[in-house]
Write a protein that holds these residues in place. Structure first.
Motif, PDB file in Angstrom:
ATOM      1  N   UNK A 277     -31.743  32.208-133.541  1.00 45.16           N
ATOM      2  CA  UNK A 277     -33.240  31.616-132.996  1.00 45.16           C
ATOM      3  C   UNK A 277     -34.192  32.019-134.016  1.00 45.16           C
ATOM      4  N   UNK A 278     -35.114  31.178-134.562  1.00 42.57           N
ATOM      5  CA  UNK A 278     -36.211  31.375-135.354  1.00 42.57           C
ATOM      6  C   UNK A 278     -35.712  31.693-136.866  1.00 42.57           C
ATOM      7  N   UNK A 279     -34.520  31.308-137.095  1.00 38.77           N
ATOM      8  CA  UNK A 279     -34.201  31.147-138.481  1.00 38.77           C
ATOM      9  C   UNK A 279     -34.920  30.541-139.605  1.00 38.77           C
ATOM     10  N   UNK A 280     -34.947  31.020-140.837  1.00 41.06           N
ATOM     11  CA  UNK A 280     -35.807  30.160-141.705  1.00 41.06           C
ATOM     12  C   UNK A 280     -35.552  28.920-141.861  1.00 41.06           C
ATOM     13  N   UNK A 281     -34.362  28.364-142.135  1.00 48.38           N
ATOM     14  CA  UNK A 281     -34.121  26.920-141.998  1.00 48.38           C
ATOM     15  C   UNK A 281     -34.713  26.103-140.769  1.00 48.38           C
ATOM     16  N   UNK A 282     -34.345  26.610-139.786  1.00 48.81           N
ATOM     17  CA  UNK A 282     -34.959  26.083-138.421  1.00 48.81           C
ATOM     18  C   UNK A 282     -36.410  25.851-138.481  1.00 48.81           C
ATOM     19  N   UNK A 283     -36.956  27.012-138.921  1.00 53.21           N
ATOM     20  CA  UNK A 283     -38.237  26.938-138.631  1.00 53.21           C
ATOM     21  C   UNK A 283     -39.018  26.173-139.775  1.00 53.21           C
ATOM     22  N   UNK A 284     -38.463  26.308-140.971  1.00 53.07           N
ATOM     23  CA  UNK A 284     -39.017  25.315-142.084  1.00 53.07           C
ATOM     24  C   UNK A 284     -38.938  23.637-141.691  1.00 53.07           C
ATOM     25  N   UNK A 285     -37.820  23.540-140.817  1.00 53.09           N
ATOM     26  CA  UNK A 285     -37.548  22.071-140.458  1.00 53.09           C
ATOM     27  C   UNK A 285     -38.376  21.809-139.102  1.00 53.09           C
ATOM     28  N   UNK A 286     -38.704  22.684-138.406  1.00 51.57           N
ATOM     29  CA  UNK A 286     -39.687  22.691-137.290  1.00 51.57           C
ATOM     30  C   UNK A 286     -41.236  22.356-137.806  1.00 51.57           C
ATOM     31  N   UNK A 287     -41.430  23.235-138.905  1.00 52.45           N
ATOM     32  CA  UNK A 287     -42.791  22.925-139.392  1.00 52.45           C
ATOM     33  C   UNK A 287     -42.953  21.598-140.041  1.00 52.45           C
ATOM     34  N   UNK A 288     -41.913  21.168-140.633  1.00 49.26           N
ATOM     35  CA  UNK A 288     -42.186  20.024-141.423  1.00 49.26           C
ATOM     36  C   UNK A 288     -42.056  18.602-140.259  1.00 49.26           C
ATOM     37  N   UNK A 289     -41.273  18.954-139.312  1.00 49.37           N
ATOM     38  CA  UNK A 289     -41.139  17.941-138.137  1.00 49.37           C
ATOM     39  C   UNK A 289     -42.436  17.817-137.618  1.00 49.37           C
ATOM     40  N   UNK A 290     -43.388  19.022-137.257  1.00 51.50           N
ATOM     41  CA  UNK A 290     -44.793  19.194-136.451  1.00 51.50           C
ATOM     42  C   UNK A 290     -45.689  18.510-137.522  1.00 51.50           C
ATOM     43  N   UNK A 291     -45.580  18.921-138.658  1.00 47.23           N
ATOM     44  CA  UNK A 291     -46.557  18.076-139.878  1.00 47.23           C
ATOM     45  C   UNK A 291     -46.438  16.630-139.699  1.00 47.23           C
ATOM     46  N   UNK A 292     -45.254  16.003-139.610  1.00 49.89           N
ATOM     47  CA  UNK A 292     -44.994  14.724-139.852  1.00 49.89           C
ATOM     48  C   UNK A 292     -45.677  14.061-138.324  1.00 49.89           C
ATOM     49  N   UNK A 293     -45.472  14.782-137.213  1.00 54.40           N
ATOM     50  CA  UNK A 293     -45.804  14.456-136.088  1.00 54.40           C
ATOM     51  C   UNK A 293     -47.463  14.231-136.162  1.00 54.40           C
ATOM     52  N   UNK A 294     -47.977  15.262-136.510  1.00 57.73           N
ATOM     53  CA  UNK A 294     -49.435  15.532-136.829  1.00 57.73           C
ATOM     54  C   UNK A 294     -50.131  14.353-137.762  1.00 57.73           C
ATOM     55  N   UNK A 295     -49.425  14.421-139.046  1.00 53.91           N
ATOM     56  CA  UNK A 295     -50.049  13.333-140.092  1.00 53.91           C
ATOM     57  C   UNK A 295     -49.786  12.021-139.786  1.00 53.91           C
ATOM     58  N   UNK A 296     -48.682  11.828-139.328  1.00 54.04           N
ATOM     59  CA  UNK A 296     -48.482  10.014-138.792  1.00 54.04           C
ATOM     60  C   UNK A 296     -48.923   9.586-137.426  1.00 54.04           C
ATOM     61  N   UNK A 297     -49.533  10.661-136.847  1.00 50.19           N
ATOM     62  CA  UNK A 297     -50.108  10.117-135.445  1.00 50.19           C
ATOM     63  C   UNK A 297     -48.953   9.671-134.490  1.00 50.19           C
ATOM     64  N   UNK A 298     -47.912  10.481-134.473  1.00 47.71           N
ATOM     65  CA  UNK A 298     -46.852   9.964-133.592  1.00 47.71           C
ATOM     66  C   UNK A 298     -46.875  10.142-132.140  1.00 47.71           C
ATOM     67  N   UNK A 299     -47.934  11.017-131.534  1.00 51.02           N
ATOM     68  CA  UNK A 299     -48.253  11.310-130.299  1.00 51.02           C
ATOM     69  C   UNK A 299     -48.972   9.864-129.883  1.00 51.02           C
ATOM     70  N   UNK A 300     -49.830   9.180-130.566  1.00 52.89           N
ATOM     71  CA  UNK A 300     -50.624   8.062-130.218  1.00 52.89           C
ATOM     72  C   UNK A 300     -49.673   6.895-130.449  1.00 52.89           C
ATOM     73  N   UNK A 301     -48.644   6.899-131.428  1.00 57.21           N
ATOM     74  CA  UNK A 301     -47.856   5.981-131.473  1.00 57.21           C
ATOM     75  C   UNK A 301     -46.677   5.997-130.543  1.00 57.21           C
TER      76      UNK A 301
END
Ligand SMILES: Cc1ncc(COP(=O)(O)O)c(C=O)c1O
Length: 385
Positions: A277-301
């Protein structure tokens, strides 16, 4: 395709046969689409099991994985790690108040397991109440909380002190004995049934009055899918704990348990743990996913596309109801047709969708990046059937 047939028989021979599968390989995906061994393209409204939040192989996510894999694949929680530090900050920022800290895990079941354990440890009580029709996972505690008999009956001895009740009976059952109420606020596998908001508010009130904790299993509803980062935020009911997994890292195995500040104060060194849990690869992927959700306004979409699909599907003859929120939707097929017939018809048109425990309800959990083009393709395919 001799090679594909050979590989299929290898998988059938060596993997324990616990799943019904699509009758082809999926070895490649891009955006809202996946490809079979012959290069045929499928629109993925199943979303790889509600997991492909940013679509398949989003370039920002792929890049983050490649970069992190070249730097450090793994070190456990016994060391600080910058990918982890950034990921938990981003996760808590997006979750917002009242969530204060996260415990990182590898799956939805593990997130629920830790929530249940923490609830019992903190309250000193044993009783866990959950709902008929809910699905919480396959580990012992999560399965003991699952209210779908097909799964729950597999345990001939569930964890003691787990009670599964119909939604309308839960609030009144909460007492001084109750450690926690575990809620799947939209029962996805159960047929995309929303727990009524007045029922949720009443349960929260009873929990507060009796000192019991409220846990939302947002493994499907969370991470932007319902048109809000958390469904609890959308309905303005803030449980003490929220569990997340599925789309949190675009398909890299990861999950999280979010807790309030009040609760976090009661957790001490050594109480919870997980090697991966919380391994670096998982976390880097999680951070990138959250960035995409944020930048591409996926909540609104998710919210916009969900409304668009609901409106256009509801007017089709033969569809009784479209339920759920955002891009977590269930299409209720009018009898005598069944969801299975609709699913098969869609597959013939190279569109993937999910079944549920309700034979009339087909589930849609597409990537949050779908546009009107994909929504229209889906609607037209349903019309044709
Ligand atoms: C609402 C819900 N909770 C928990 C789980 C279990 O998650 P996992 O399969 O990652 O353990 C699932 C998985 O389908 C789910 O839909």
């Amino acid at each position: 395709m001799q090679i594909a047939d050979d590989l299929k028989s290898l998988e059938d021979r060596y993997q324990l046969q616990t799943y019904g599968k699509f009758p082809f390989f999926i070895d490649k995906g891009a955006g809202c689409y996946v490809y079979d061994e012959e290069g045929n393209k499928y629109l993925d409204f199943y979303g790889a099991h509600a997991v492909a939040s940013t679509g398949h192989c989003h370039p920002h996510v792929v890049k983050a994985i490649q970069k992190q894999a070249a730097e450090l694949i793994f070190y456990s929680n016994v060391s600080y790690n910058s990918a982890r530090a950034r990921a938990v900050k981003k996760l808590l920022e997006m979750a917002g108040e009242p969530y204060y800290q996260a415990f990182l895990v590898n799956s939805g079941s593990e997130a629920n397991e830790n929530a249940l354990k923490l609830a019992r440890a903190i309250t000193g009580r044993k009783e866990i109440i959950s709902f008929s029709g809910s699905f919480h996972g396959r580990s012992y505690g999560s399965l003991s909380s699952t209210g779908i008999p097909k799964y729950a009956n597999y345990l001939n001895t569930p964890v003691p002190m787990h009670r599964i009740l119909p939604a309308e009976a839960v609030a009144e059952a909460v007492s001084e004995e109750t450690a926690a109420v575990l809620v799947e606020p939209i029962q996805s596998m159960g047929g995309m049934k929303e727990i009524p908001l007045d029922c949720l508010s009443q349960i929260q009130k009873e929990c507060q009055q009796h000192g019991a904790l409220l846990i939302f299993d947002e493994i499907q509803t969370g991470v932007a899918r319902t048109g809000s980062f958390l469904y609890s935020g959308l309905v303005n009911i803030h449980p003490e704990m929220v569990t997340l997994a599925k789309g949190i890292a675009s398909g890299f195995p990861a999950g999280a348990l979010l807790v309030t500040k009040e609760l976090a104060k009661n957790v001490k060194n050594g109480d919870l743990g997980s090697t991966f849990g919380g391994g670096p690869l998982a976390c880097a992927t999680m951070e990138a996913t959250l960035e995409v959700i944020d930048k591409e306004q996926l909540i609104e979409n998710a919210s916009l596309m969900g409304d668009y699909l609901k409106e256009n599907l509801s007017s089709i003859d033969g569809i009784e109801e479209v339920r759920g929120r955002g891009l977590l939707l269930g299409v209720k097929v009018r009898e005598p047709k069944t969801a299975k017939e609709l699913q098969t018809g869609l597959l013939k048109q190279r569109i993937l969708a999910g079944s549920s425990m309700d034979p009339q309800v087909l589930r849609m959990m597409p990537p949050l990046i779908i546009t009107r083009r994909e929504a229209d393709l889906f609607v037209e395919a349903v019309k044709a059937i």
